[in-house]
Motif scaffolding. Structure first.
Motif, PDB file in Angstrom:
ATOM      1  N   LYS A 101       0.820  -1.202   0.000  1.00 24.40           N
ATOM      2  CA  LYS A 101       0.000   0.000   0.000  1.00 24.40           C
ATOM      3  C   LYS A 101       0.865   1.267   0.000  1.00 24.40           C
ATOM      4  O   LYS A 101       0.533   2.257  -0.650  1.00 24.40           O
ATOM      5  CB  LYS A 101      -0.924  -0.010   1.215  1.00 24.40           C
ATOM      6  N   PHE A 102       1.979   1.224   0.736  1.00 25.95           N
ATOM      7  CA  PHE A 102       2.814   2.419   0.896  1.00 25.95           C
ATOM      8  C   PHE A 102       4.156   2.309   0.167  1.00 25.95           C
ATOM      9  O   PHE A 102       5.090   3.038   0.482  1.00 25.95           O
ATOM     10  CB  PHE A 102       3.074   2.688   2.388  1.00 25.95           C
ATOM     11  N   LYS A 103       4.257   1.432  -0.823  1.00 27.56           N
ATOM     12  CA  LYS A 103       5.555   1.210  -1.481  1.00 27.56           C
ATOM     13  C   LYS A 103       6.104   2.457  -2.175  1.00 27.56           C
ATOM     14  O   LYS A 103       7.296   2.570  -2.389  1.00 27.56           O
ATOM     15  CB  LYS A 103       5.490   0.039  -2.447  1.00 27.56           C
ATOM     16  N   GLU A 104       5.265   3.397  -2.490  1.00 31.89           N
ATOM     17  CA  GLU A 104       5.713   4.642  -3.118  1.00 31.89           C
ATOM     18  C   GLU A 104       5.957   5.767  -2.105  1.00 31.89           C
ATOM     19  O   GLU A 104       6.318   6.878  -2.489  1.00 31.89           O
ATOM     20  CB  GLU A 104       4.711   5.094  -4.183  1.00 31.89           C
ATOM     21  N   LEU A 108       9.010   5.693   3.626  1.00 32.66           N
ATOM     22  CA  LEU A 108       9.411   4.292   3.588  1.00 32.66           C
ATOM     23  C   LEU A 108      10.682   4.124   2.755  1.00 32.66           C
ATOM     24  O   LEU A 108      11.617   3.424   3.163  1.00 32.66           O
ATOM     25  CB  LEU A 108       8.284   3.417   3.038  1.00 32.66           C
ATOM     26  N   LYS A 109      10.733   4.780   1.596  1.00 34.36           N
ATOM     27  CA  LYS A 109      11.925   4.703   0.752  1.00 34.36           C
ATOM     28  C   LYS A 109      13.148   5.262   1.470  1.00 34.36           C
ATOM     29  O   LYS A 109      14.236   4.679   1.421  1.00 34.36           O
ATOM     30  CB  LYS A 109      11.708   5.447  -0.571  1.00 34.36           C
ATOM     31  N   ALA A 110      12.984   6.387   2.164  1.00 30.84           N
ATOM     32  CA  ALA A 110      14.102   6.991   2.897  1.00 30.84           C
ATOM     33  C   ALA A 110      14.571   6.079   4.031  1.00 30.84           C
ATOM     34  O   ALA A 110      15.781   5.919   4.254  1.00 30.84           O
ATOM     35  CB  ALA A 110      13.701   8.356   3.444  1.00 30.84           C
ATOM     36  N   ALA A 111      13.636   5.472   4.736  1.00 32.18           N
ATOM     37  CA  ALA A 111      14.013   4.547   5.819  1.00 32.18           C
ATOM     38  C   ALA A 111      14.793   3.360   5.269  1.00 32.18           C
ATOM     39  O   ALA A 111      15.810   2.948   5.848  1.00 32.18           O
ATOM     40  CB  ALA A 111      12.759   4.075   6.555  1.00 32.18           C
ATOM     41  N   MET A 112      14.341   2.806   4.160  1.00 37.38           N
ATOM     42  CA  MET A 112      15.043   1.671   3.545  1.00 37.38           C
ATOM     43  C   MET A 112      16.441   2.074   3.080  1.00 37.38           C
ATOM     44  O   MET A 112      17.395   1.316   3.247  1.00 37.38           O
ATOM     45  CB  MET A 112      14.237   1.103   2.373  1.00 37.38           C
ATOM     46  N   LEU A 113      16.564   3.259   2.505  1.00 35.27           N
ATOM     47  CA  LEU A 113      17.883   3.737   2.091  1.00 35.27           C
ATOM     48  C   LEU A 113      18.804   3.915   3.298  1.00 35.27           C
ATOM     49  O   LEU A 113      20.009   3.657   3.216  1.00 35.27           O
ATOM     50  CB  LEU A 113      17.759   5.047   1.313  1.00 35.27           C
TER      51      LEU A 113
END
Length: 181
Positions: A101-104, A108-113
């Protein structure tokens, strides 16, 4: 049964607080199993990691299974393995919906990076842990084998099974079981 629950709980903690896969878990496993509980020696831990690397399956599960077996037999293997996978299983079951749902999401992207460098650091820590005071680093033949294998891994597309087989052959040749001419 109480000791088996302690094994389960210890590996549950390892599974809960390790991010980045099996190699990133190795420092946690070492801290809990070798240093805190003294269930196995560092030398035995290194042997278990070597075996876990060569056997099929994820290294975290293989390591838990081997450590559990070493300290409490078949039931120890079962409790350690269940412990290390329980949190991941629950988390993945719950989180799949929300991640999709929140993949974009920029957050979330910043946390993964931000987590990627931490995983690299954990893997490097595992390498240093296994390499420190290792007999292989003091033995010229092992250094030669390691160098050749490292070269093959980076410069060829040989399958890892062939690399392990080749390492075994080099070990037999270098350590005098087969006479060299």
């Amino acid at each position: 049964m109480n000791f088996l629950l302690q094994i389960f709980y210890t590996f549950l903690k390892i599974g809960m607080f390790s991010f980045g896969g099996g190699l990133a878990m190795l420092p946690f496993i070492n801290k809990e199993i070798v240093e805190k509980h003294h269930w196995i020696s560092l030398s035995t831990f290194k042997d278990i990691i070597g075996i876990a690397q060569m056997t099929p399956g994820p290294i975290a599960i293989n390591s838990a299974t081997f450590v559990g077996f070493k300290i409490q037999g078949v039931l120890g293997s079962l409790f350690a393995t269940l412990g290390v996978i329980t949190f991941s299983f629950i988390l993945v079951s719950i989180a799949t919906h929300y991640i999709m749902k929140f993949k974009e999401s920029k957050v979330l992207k910043a946390a993964m990076l931000g987590m990627r460098p931490a995983v690299i650091g954990l893997i490097l820590s595992a390498f240093i842990l296994l390499a420190k005071n290792s007999y292989s680093l003091q033995d010229k033949k092992s250094l030669i084998i390691g160098g050749l294998i490292g070269f093959l891994l980076f410069k060829t597309k040989l399958h890892p099974i062939l690399i392990i087989f080749f390492s075994g052959i080099l070990g037999i040749i270098f350590y005098g079981i087969i006479p060299t001419f």
